[in-house]
Structure formats: structure tokens, C-alpha cells
Motif scaffolding. Structure first.
Motif, PDB file in Angstrom:
ATOM      1  N   PRO A  94       0.786  -1.070  -0.044  1.00 52.53           N
ATOM      2  CA  PRO A  94      -0.063  -0.034  -0.169  1.00 52.53           C
ATOM      3  C   PRO A  94       0.848   1.249   0.094  1.00 52.53           C
ATOM      4  O   PRO A  94       1.897   1.160   0.372  1.00 52.53           O
ATOM      5  CB  PRO A  94      -0.688  -0.112   1.186  1.00 52.53           C
ATOM      6  N   ILE A  95       0.235   2.315  -0.494  1.00 52.21           N
ATOM      7  CA  ILE A  95       0.890   3.649  -0.456  1.00 52.21           C
ATOM      8  C   ILE A  95       1.130   4.165   0.897  1.00 52.21           C
ATOM      9  O   ILE A  95      -0.093   4.272   1.625  1.00 52.21           O
ATOM     10  CB  ILE A  95      -0.068   4.732  -1.451  1.00 52.21           C
ATOM     11  N   ALA A  96       2.074   4.506   1.565  1.00 52.17           N
ATOM     12  CA  ALA A  96       2.178   5.126   2.904  1.00 52.17           C
ATOM     13  C   ALA A  96       2.206   6.428   2.703  1.00 52.17           C
ATOM     14  O   ALA A  96       2.789   7.270   1.982  1.00 52.17           O
ATOM     15  CB  ALA A  96       3.628   4.707   3.510  1.00 52.17           C
ATOM     16  N   PHE A  97       1.189   7.062   3.714  1.00 50.99           N
ATOM     17  CA  PHE A  97       1.110   8.375   3.847  1.00 50.99           C
ATOM     18  C   PHE A  97       0.808   8.840   5.367  1.00 50.99           C
ATOM     19  O   PHE A  97       0.185   7.820   6.053  1.00 50.99           O
ATOM     20  CB  PHE A  97       0.098   9.226   2.845  1.00 50.99           C
ATOM     21  N   ASP A  98       0.904   9.891   5.793  1.00 48.33           N
ATOM     22  CA  ASP A  98       0.815  10.508   7.360  1.00 48.33           C
ATOM     23  C   ASP A  98      -0.614  10.889   7.388  1.00 48.33           C
ATOM     24  O   ASP A  98      -1.138  11.545   6.437  1.00 48.33           O
ATOM     25  CB  ASP A  98       1.622  11.707   7.482  1.00 48.33           C
ATOM     26  N   SER A  99      -1.268  10.693   8.383  1.00 52.70           N
ATOM     27  CA  SER A  99      -2.487  11.101   8.663  1.00 52.70           C
ATOM     28  C   SER A  99      -2.872  10.524  10.245  1.00 52.70           C
ATOM     29  O   SER A  99      -2.486   9.852  10.597  1.00 52.70           O
ATOM     30  CB  SER A  99      -3.694  10.706   7.996  1.00 52.70           C
ATOM     31  N   ASP A 100      -3.744  11.727  10.648  1.00 53.52           N
ATOM     32  CA  ASP A 100      -4.286  11.377  12.280  1.00 53.52           C
ATOM     33  C   ASP A 100      -5.504  11.661  12.236  1.00 53.52           C
ATOM     34  O   ASP A 100      -6.535  11.195  12.267  1.00 53.52           O
ATOM     35  CB  ASP A 100      -3.146  11.845  13.233  1.00 53.52           C
ATOM     36  N   CYS A 101      -5.683  13.078  12.761  1.00 48.76           N
ATOM     37  CA  CYS A 101      -7.006  13.565  13.285  1.00 48.76           C
ATOM     38  C   CYS A 101      -8.145  13.516  12.101  1.00 48.76           C
ATOM     39  O   CYS A 101      -9.427  13.259  12.428  1.00 48.76           O
ATOM     40  CB  CYS A 101      -7.052  14.773  13.738  1.00 48.76           C
ATOM     41  N   ARG A 102      -7.732  13.724  10.910  1.00 50.62           N
ATOM     42  CA  ARG A 102      -8.499  14.046   9.596  1.00 50.62           C
ATOM     43  C   ARG A 102      -9.574  14.871   9.824  1.00 50.62           C
ATOM     44  O   ARG A 102     -10.859  14.869   9.376  1.00 50.62           O
ATOM     45  CB  ARG A 102      -9.114  12.433   9.293  1.00 50.62           C
ATOM     46  N   GLU A 103      -9.417  15.974  10.671  1.00 51.96           N
ATOM     47  CA  GLU A 103     -10.308  17.169  10.875  1.00 51.96           C
ATOM     48  C   GLU A 103      -9.724  18.454  10.894  1.00 51.96           C
ATOM     49  O   GLU A 103      -9.958  19.310  11.174  1.00 51.96           O
ATOM     50  CB  GLU A 103     -11.184  16.941  11.813  1.00 51.96           C
ATOM     51  N   GLY A 104      -8.350  18.606  10.208  1.00 52.58           N
ATOM     52  CA  GLY A 104      -7.413  19.632  10.077  1.00 52.58           C
ATOM     53  C   GLY A 104      -6.979  20.313  11.340  1.00 52.58           C
ATOM     54  O   GLY A 104      -6.586  21.430  11.158  1.00 52.58           O
ATOM     55  N   ILE A 105      -6.683  19.636  12.277  1.00 56.08           N
ATOM     56  CA  ILE A 105      -6.286  20.180  13.349  1.00 56.08           C
ATOM     57  C   ILE A 105      -4.967  19.687  13.921  1.00 56.08           C
ATOM     58  O   ILE A 105      -4.289  20.217  14.903  1.00 56.08           O
ATOM     59  CB  ILE A 105      -7.277  20.326  14.864  1.00 56.08           C
ATOM     60  N   CYS A 106      -4.672  18.557  13.519  1.00 53.30           N
ATOM     61  CA  CYS A 106      -3.424  17.841  14.134  1.00 53.30           C
ATOM     62  C   CYS A 106      -2.265  18.253  13.425  1.00 53.30           C
ATOM     63  O   CYS A 106      -0.965  18.081  13.891  1.00 53.30           O
ATOM     64  CB  CYS A 106      -3.531  16.358  14.149  1.00 53.30           C
ATOM     65  N   GLY A 107      -2.244  18.473  12.148  1.00 51.14           N
ATOM     66  CA  GLY A 107      -1.104  18.558  11.154  1.00 51.14           C
ATOM     67  C   GLY A 107      -0.229  17.644  10.834  1.00 51.14           C
ATOM     68  O   GLY A 107       0.907  17.680  10.566  1.00 51.14           O
ATOM     69  N   ALA A 108      -0.938  16.365  11.070  1.00 55.15           N
ATOM     70  CA  ALA A 108      -0.142  14.928  10.531  1.00 55.15           C
ATOM     71  C   ALA A 108      -0.218  14.669   8.940  1.00 55.15           C
ATOM     72  O   ALA A 108       0.876  14.580   8.419  1.00 55.15           O
ATOM     73  CB  ALA A 108      -0.736  13.790  11.273  1.00 55.15           C
ATOM     74  N   CYS A 109      -1.267  15.224   8.227  1.00 50.37           N
ATOM     75  CA  CYS A 109      -1.316  15.023   6.884  1.00 50.37           C
ATOM     76  C   CYS A 109      -0.508  15.879   6.183  1.00 50.37           C
ATOM     77  O   CYS A 109      -0.221  17.128   6.603  1.00 50.37           O
ATOM     78  CB  CYS A 109      -2.883  14.909   6.503  1.00 50.37           C
ATOM     79  N   SER A 110      -0.202  15.338   4.972  1.00 50.35           N
ATOM     80  CA  SER A 110       0.577  16.237   4.270  1.00 50.35           C
ATOM     81  C   SER A 110       0.493  15.987   2.760  1.00 50.35           C
ATOM     82  O   SER A 110      -0.696  16.281   2.268  1.00 50.35           O
ATOM     83  CB  SER A 110       2.335  15.933   4.341  1.00 50.35           C
ATOM     84  N   LEU A 111       1.196  15.649   1.976  1.00 55.77           N
ATOM     85  CA  LEU A 111       0.887  15.373   0.326  1.00 55.77           C
ATOM     86  C   LEU A 111       0.939  16.777  -0.503  1.00 55.77           C
ATOM     87  O   LEU A 111       0.312  17.780  -0.302  1.00 55.77           O
ATOM     88  CB  LEU A 111      -0.606  14.828   0.026  1.00 55.77           C
ATOM     89  N   VAL A 112       1.805  16.896  -1.565  1.00 58.42           N
ATOM     90  CA  VAL A 112       1.876  17.857  -2.627  1.00 58.42           C
ATOM     91  C   VAL A 112       0.845  17.368  -3.737  1.00 58.42           C
ATOM     92  O   VAL A 112       1.356  16.256  -4.323  1.00 58.42           O
ATOM     93  CB  VAL A 112       3.280  18.288  -3.069  1.00 58.42           C
TER      94      VAL A 112
END
Lengths: 243, 237
Positions: free
Chosen positions: A51-69
Motif C-alpha cells: 500500500p501507499i504510505a502516507f501520514d494522517s491522524d485526526c482527519r479534521e484539520g487540527i493535528c498537522g499530521a497529513c501532508s501531500l503535495v
């Protein structure tokens, strides 16, 4: 809708990476971008592929974990939102979407779209705190703070430390992050005491991590999911020169 | 940390040097343009002005050395910062976009280097007056092709005729206009971003600063380019 994803795949920090095409099938417009990737990953896992590895956590825009250009723009280009708040209704059937990690020397790759952002933690460790014993919560009006300063400090404190500013900057500069972290403390009486020491050591730590310098292009402000203003960089520059 | 270390070691310090030298160099560009525009007041006025400047060699050399130091610091810091910036992103994006960033802001190094090439040519052309670079050759109007031998009726150096002859060549005038266009682009970002580097942007409205920078840059472009354009259209010939 069906989409072609051109995704950066990289096994580990030391192996070379490359773009690989994946197909996202039956994508619903109400899915978030990360949910779309989850579906693609399920399919990959079923087929026995990595699978494609990517960062995520809260998924509501408050934690700062997700990224991606996404298509060349960190967090995908919708004003004031992070990748987790980006929905597939902004894309159309048959579109090819390029997905890359944050790219900076100070953010070394970990795997696929995941990079190591601990450079930010080390900058915070160098001075982004207040060294007082907090004790109990003080009374609300015990320490009067002008309304303007309160609001400014809150605007700076909105930074979730995602690193989009670094990713968007042509110089991979961390100035907007460092400025936000310096200013949300420097504007308040509790933080003012250590303001000089803080700005000097945080700027030193920033340079030592290998981030670039500020060319005032404004890309950081344009992609920031919390819409932090370039003015904070100016305020930090002033505080640094005064310190 | 002392001031010198702060200015020369850190990225913020180097940006401060860029900003301060930038303001002073912009000041010079303004004064230089106002001096040049005296060409439209006639030969006597500009020749007398040039003779006045040349009559104060001590002052002239202090200004020249000062400018050289400013240019040296400006370029030195720019080169160091650019190297740091290049090193900060070893792997480029496959799909690079630049949200919110103007073309001028992303090409400051390139526009600066072209302006530097222009300045070197400009000095060889009119200040040192190397005969080979004016592309005119020897003629009845210009014996030996040497601008410095042009004298007016009062025995002053004839700057007016030097400019008229110098800009009568389309290629030379063209290069001057291109040089000014690049300087204009460089200033359109530089003038507004120096407020940021000096830490005073928050006292103004950001958009107003950007517009002010564009206005000042346009004034420099129009003012300076008007001279070769006017001469190409027949002024002074």
C-alpha cells in the motif's frame, strides 16, 4: 469517477524513489482525499501489493499530521484547508493527479509520501516554550492582555506544524513555522520574559537544520491550512534584530 | 551573540544586509536617474552637472568606493543565501507550482545577475569609456571612437553628445532598455520585500507595499528608458 494517480513511491530513506501510476476506481465526490487513498490502498492490499504510505491522524484539520503535495501544491490548493479536508468533488472524472511528499533536505524521506518532520520538534525544543511553573489555572482577568495582542497571538498559535510552508517555499524555508511559534509566545506576557533568548536560539536551530532562507515570495502564506500571515515573519525579523 | 555574528552568520542577518544595501542602492538609482534626466534640459545643463561632479574627485571616489562596497555586500549575501536555498531542496518536485509567488520574486538571482552584467557594460561604456564597446567605430563625429575626447564650447566634457552618439546604436540602446526592464522587475519585488526583512511590514498593508514597489520600479524603468528611446526617435541629433 475514475482517476489516475501518479504517486511518488520510495521503499525507504536510502532507496531511490520514482513515480508510479495507480488507478482510483469508483471515487465518490464526497470522499476526502485521504479516504480515496484508503480505498486505493485496500485494493492494493487485496492484490498483495505494497500500500501507499502516507501520514494522517485526526482527519479534521487540527493535528498537522497529513501532508501531500497534490498537483504541485501542498494540501491541494484549497484556501485554508489541510489535505484531510480536501474533497474529491474538486477533481473530475479521468483526471491525472500527481501526489508527492514534502521535499526538503530538513525533511528526509521515510517511505513513499511520509517524511521525517522531527526537525520542527528540534526547533521547538531549542526555545519554543515558556519556562514557568504553571500551577493552577489563573483567574481569567488576573492578567490583562490587550485585545489586539490576544487575537494576534491566537492567529499565530493556529499553526499546526504540518510543514506545508516548507513544502511550498522555493527555498524550503521554515520561516513561517518558526515565526508563528516565536510570535504566539512573544505577544503574551508569560512568553515575553524569554522572548530574546527564544528568537535567537530558534532561528539558530532553524538554520542548523538546513532549511533555506526567506525570499518573501508568499507561497507559504498561500498554502498554509491555517492562513498564517507573512506579517509574523516580519515581526520575527524585528524581534531577532532587536534581541 | 554580537551584532556582526548575527548579521553575517544567520540567514535573517544576511537578509538584513540585503535589505539595507538594497535601500541604499535604490537611493543611488533614483539620484542617478534624476541626474540623467537633465539631458532633457539641454546640453549645457547636463554638461555643467557632469563637470560639477568631476570637480569633486574626493567626494566622487568616496561615493564610488561606497557603492562598490554596497554592491559587494549585496551580491555576497545573495550568493550565500542562494547556495543555502539550493541545498535546502536536493530532490526537486516532479510537478512544481508556485502558489502566491510572483515571477519576479522567484527570479531575483537571475534578474540580479543580468543587471550586474548590464552595470559592468554600462561602466565600460560611459564611465571608463572603452572605445571598443560603444559599437560606433571611428567617425568624423567621434575621432578614435573615444567618448572622453568629446568637449563642448566651454571645454567641459560633452556628456550630452556622448549620450546622443552612444544611444544612436540600436543594439546598445536595446541592451540598456532590457537592462532597465530587468532592474524594474528586480525592484518590483525587492522594494516591498525589504520591509519584511527589516521587520516593519506589519505596520503597513502588505498589498500597498507591493503596489508601491511596482510603482517605484515602473518610474525607474520609464525614467531611464526614456533617454535611449528619445534619442533613437531623433532627440539631440
Amino acid at each position: 469517477m475514475n482517476l489516475t494517480l501518479k504517486v511518488w513511491r520510495q521503499k525507504s530513506a536510502n532507496s531511490p524513489g520514482r513515480f508510479q501510476d495507480h488507478t482510483a476506481r469508483n471515487v465518490m465526490p464526497d470522499m476526502s482525499f485521504l479516504e480515496m487513498l484508503d480505498v486505493v490502498n485496500e485494493e492494493l492490499a487485496e492484490r498483495g501489493e505494497e500500500p501507499i504510505a502516507f501520514d494522517s491522524d485526526c482527519r479534521e484539520g487540527i493535528c498537522g499530521a497529513c501532508s501531500l503535495v497534490i498537483n504541485g501544491i501542498p494540501h491541494g490548493g484549497n484556501a485554508g484547508t489541510a489535505t484531510c479536508q480536501l474533497h474529491m468533488r474538486h477533481f473530475h472524472d479521468g483526471q491525472t493527479i500527481t501526489i508527492e511528499p514534502w521535499r526538503a533536505r530538513a525533511f528526509p524521506p521515510v517511505k513513499d509520501l511520509v517524511v521525517d518532520r522531527s526537525a520542527f520538534d528540534r526547533i521547538i525544543q531549542s526555545g519554543g516554550f515558556v519556562s514557568v511553573n504553571t500551577g493552577g489555572t489563573p483567574d481569567a482577568n488576573a492578567l490583562p492582555i490587550p485585545k489586539v495582542d490576544q487575537e494576534l497571538a491566537m492567529d499565530a498559535a493556529a499553526c499546526i506544524g504540518c510543514g506545508a510552508c516548507v513544502a511550498a517555499c522555493k527555498n524550503a524555508s521554515a520561516m513561517l513555522f518558526v515565526a508563528a511559534k516565536v510570535q504566539h509566545l512573544a505577544l503574551l506576557p508569560q512568553g515575553k520574559v524569554e522572548a530574546n533568548r527564544r528568537v535567537l536560539s530558534m532561528v539558530e536551530a532553524m538554520d542548523a537544520e538546513g532549511f533555506g532562507a526567506c525570499s518573501v515570495t508568499g507561497s507559504c502564506e498561500a498554502v498554509c491550512p491555517k492562513q498564517i500571515s507573512l506579517d509574523f515573519i516580519s515581526r520575527m525579523n524585528r524581534d531577532y534584530l532587536k534581541a | 551573540m554580537n551584532v556582526i555574528q548575527k548579521l553575517f552568520r544567520s540567514s535573517l542577518g544576511k537578509k538584513t544586509i540585503m535589505a539595507i544595501t538594497g535601500i541604499l542602492l535604490f537611493g543611488f538609482v533614483i539620484v542617478h536617474m534624476l541626474g540623467n534626466l537633465q539631458i532633457f534640459l539641454g546640453a549645457d545643463v547636463i554638461n555643467t552637472y557632469a563637470a560639477f561632479l568631476k570637480s569633486k574627485p574626493a567626494l566622487l571616489w568616496v561615493a564610488r568606493i561606497g557603492l562598490l562596497v554596497l554592491v559587494g555586500l549585496h551580491i555576497g549575501s545573495a550568493v550565500q543565501l542562494s547556495r543555502q536555498n539550493r541545498a535546502a531542496r536536493p530532490i526537486p518536485y516532479g510537478d512544481a507550482k508556485h502558489p502566491g509567488a510572483s515571477y519576479a520574486s522567484r527570479t531575483m538571482l537571475m534578474s540580479g545577475l543580468i543587471v550586474l552584467a548590464f552595470i559592468i557594460y554600462h561602466l565600460l561604456h560611459f564611465t571608463v569609456a572603452v572605445p571598443g564597446v560603444n559599437l560606433l567605430g571611428a567617425s568624423a563625429q567621434l575621432p578614435n571612437g573615444d567618448f572622453l575626447q568629446l568637449k563642448d564650447a566651454t571645454g567641459h566634457q560633452d556628456v550630452f553628445r556622448m549620450l546622443v552618439l552612444g544611444f544612436s546604436n540600436v543594439w546598445v540602446s536595446g541592451f540598456y532598455i532590457v537592462g532597465m526592464a530587468l532592474l524594474c522587475m528586480h525592484l518590483s519585488h525587492g522594494i516591498s520585500s525589504l520591509f519584511q526583512s527589516l521587520g516593519i511590514r506589519q505596520h503597513f498593508c502588505g498589498q500597498c507595499l507591493d503596489r508601491l514597489a511596482m510603482l517605484l520600479a515602473a518610474i525607474i524603468f520609464i525614467g531611464n528608458s526614456s533617454i535611449p528611446i528619445a534619442i533613437l526617435l531623433g532627440y539631440g541629433r
